[in-house]
Design a protein around this motif. Structure first.
Motif, PDB file in Angstrom:
ATOM      1  N   ALA A 181      15.848  78.344 -20.803  1.00  0.00           N
ATOM      2  CA  ALA A 181      17.285  78.568 -20.984  1.00  0.00           C
ATOM      3  C   ALA A 181      17.954  77.442 -21.763  1.00  0.00           C
ATOM      4  N   GLN A 182      17.293  76.274 -21.834  1.00  0.00           N
ATOM      5  CA  GLN A 182      17.851  75.164 -22.621  1.00  0.00           C
ATOM      6  C   GLN A 182      17.942  75.510 -24.103  1.00  0.00           C
ATOM      7  N   ALA A 183      17.124  76.472 -24.533  1.00  0.00           N
ATOM      8  CA  ALA A 183      17.115  76.840 -25.948  1.00  0.00           C
ATOM      9  C   ALA A 183      18.147  77.905 -26.274  1.00  0.00           C
ATOM     10  N   ALA A 184      18.791  78.488 -25.254  1.00  0.00           N
ATOM     11  CA  ALA A 184      19.719  79.606 -25.479  1.00  0.00           C
ATOM     12  C   ALA A 184      21.073  79.116 -25.971  1.00  0.00           C
ATOM     13  N   ASP A 185      21.833  80.048 -26.551  1.00  0.00           N
ATOM     14  CA  ASP A 185      23.207  79.728 -26.954  1.00  0.00           C
ATOM     15  C   ASP A 185      24.138  79.877 -25.759  1.00  0.00           C
ATOM     16  N   GLY A 186      25.433  79.781 -25.997  1.00  0.00           N
ATOM     17  CA  GLY A 186      26.397  79.854 -24.909  1.00  0.00           C
ATOM     18  C   GLY A 186      26.416  81.177 -24.183  1.00  0.00           C
TER      19      GLY A 186
END
Length: 509
Positions: A287-292
């Motif tokens: 999830a650290q790679a996801a956008d807002g």
């Protein structure tokens, strides 16, 4: 003060206090008060004609002593008005105190002295700011290339001072010069103020120790100290603080890396021990790679096959990693065989994906085929990667990243396996129609294609090929009899249209 005395246009003469010519001046001012010391803060060159000077020798000495006690840099005494010469009691007191006493002749306006000193101070301040602006990037590069020792050396050269970095136990971690003498190190240790985050101590007139605690979030890693002949200026303090911040981040980095490694190790062990194979920690990591909005995109890089693929991966992966970190993103990258898979935020565009490869040399870029998925929730990572792989398989080698969404309407025709099936269907199914056109000179294939692309709409299809709709109906009836199929069924029409788009025996499309 030595610089002030050396200005020929001012025609100043030293009458006493030669020992203090090394004093620094931060302001020149005129005053005729009988007791000006109480209004001064230190570092001033005081100019007076002696109007308020006491008459007695004792009071004159007291006058000069009060200025010295308030750290006044020097006294400029104007002659030719109140006094024809500098009073001898002031000269004797100046020699005793080591406080410069200058005679300002009548032809030299006090304003000229003030202006000269002010201009010089402004020049020095500008030079200091310019020096700091040039030194800061050097110190920043030093932490990357050489760690604490390189920072200490760069800071020492910039401040023209000795620098020492001590750990929490007082052991020297880095210093400038590298082999700093034991006496200076002990001087720093003795000057340290326990529990103080910063401080300055004047150990004697020519030794000042400035210190700052190196720490992050309440954790102390030691002390950064500078030993100089005079206290650091404000600009010098800025450089000291900059170096301290870099050292704090550098010392804190191993702690953060160890914590991240422990977390990953714990998650890996949990997965191996779990019968249910709970992947929630892994998804949380991703999830650290996801956008807002919690979306990601998969980027797949096809580096080609063969013995050169491994070396290609070794060239491409560091470039992608560096570009992502420069953009401020966590790096999630996986190399397998001839492919690299990278996860980027779903809000990023194909242009951002293209910029990730900008640092690669042209020869390397020419060997890559890059596919980019659409934006997906984190949980649909597998779908995103699958789509990116399909896009990469038909992307132009050396071209810009191909988005999977741009394949809409042509995907089945783009991929080798599906296209082969459709070509086989075309050759087997449409052959009777093609043979009829060749034998009888008809235009059944063109009519069929127009009909299929118009989705069975007679008027539109007839207008496309320029015939009457009744003529088109007769042709389609002939096609149905040759193919033994029902064109009223949507599935049949769809399969035939795909076959025609893939290629037909007569058109070769």
């Amino acid at each position: 003060m030595r610089w002030v005395l050396d200005q020929p246009e001012l025609k100043l003469a030293l009458r006493g206090g030669a020992a203090g010519l090394g004093r620094e001046v931060n302001l020149a001012l005129t005053t005729e008060l009988a007791d000006p010391a109480r209004w001064l803060s230190g570092g001033e060159l005081v100019l007076t004609t002696g109007i308020g000077l006491p008459a007695s020798a004792r009071e004159q000495r007291k006058y000069l002593r009060a200025l010295d006690e308030n750290s006044v840099a020097a006294l400029g005494f104007g002659t030719g008005l109140t006094f024809d010469e500098v009073p001898p009691e002031l000269v004797a007191a100046a020699d005793e105190l080591g406080m410069p006493l200058l005679e300002v002749p009548l032809r030299t306006p006090f304003a000229a002295v003030v202006k000269g000193v002010s201009t010089r101070i402004a020049e020095l301040e500008y030079d200091a700011v310019l020096r700091a602006s040039r030194a800061q990037p050097r110190i920043t590069r030093a932490i990357v290339s050489g760690g604490a020792q390189a920072v200490a050396a760069e800071l020492g050269r910039s401040l023209r001072a000795s620098v020492v970095v001590l750990d929490t136990g007082g052991t020297v971690v880095a210093s400038h010069p590298r082999n700093l003498d034991v006496a200076t190190v002990n001087l720093v240790r003795g000057a340290l103020t326990p529990s103080a985050s910063a401080g300055v101590q004047l150990l004697d007139p020519d030794v000042a120790v400035s210190q700052q605690t190196i720490g992050v979030g309440g954790t102390s890693y030691g002390v950064l100290a500078v030993v100089s002949k005079t206290p650091l200026t404000f600009v010098d303090q800025v450089l000291l603080g900059h170096a301290n911040s870099l050292l704090a981040l550098d010392f804190d980095k191993p702690t953060r890396l160890q914590e991240a490694q422990r977390q990953l190790n714990g998650q890996a062990l949990g997965l191996l021990l779990s019968d249910e194979r709970n992947l929630d920690p892994v998804w949380a990591q991703l999830a650290q790679a996801a956008d807002g909005r919690g979306r990601i995109r998969a980027l797949v890089v096809n580096v080609g096959s063969g013995s050169a693929s491994a070396s290609m991966v070794r060239r491409v992966l560091p470039a992608l990693t560096g570009a992502l970190e420069s953009a401020g993103y966590a790096v999630f990258a996986h190399a397998a065989d001839s492919e690299l898979t990278v996860v980027i935020p779903g809000s990023e565009t194909a242009d951002f994906a293209r910029q990730l490869f900008i640092e690669l040399d042209g020869r390397t870029r020419k060997g890559l085929r890059v596919g980019l998925s659409g934006a997906h929730p984190v949980g649909r990572l597998v779908d995103a990667v699958r789509n990116a792989k399909l896009a990469a398989s038909v992307a132009e080698r050396g071209g810009t990243p191909l988005e999977f969404t741009s394949l809409a309407g042509s995907a089945l025709l783009s991929f080798g396996a599906s296209r082969e099936v459709l070509v086989a269907v075309a050759n087997a199914t449409l052959a009777p129609v093609a043979e009829h056109d060749t034998t009888h000179g008809t235009e059944l294939l063109a009519s069929l294609r127009a009909y299929l692309e118009a989705n069975g709409h007679w008027e539109s299809a007839a207008a496309t090929i320029g015939v009457h709709r009744h003529t088109l109906r007769k042709r389609i009836e002939t096609v149905q009899s040759l193919l033994a199929c029902d064109l009223d069924v949507a599935r049949v029409r769809a399969e035939l249209l795909l076959a025609m788009l893939a290629g037909t025996p007569t058109t070769g499309n």
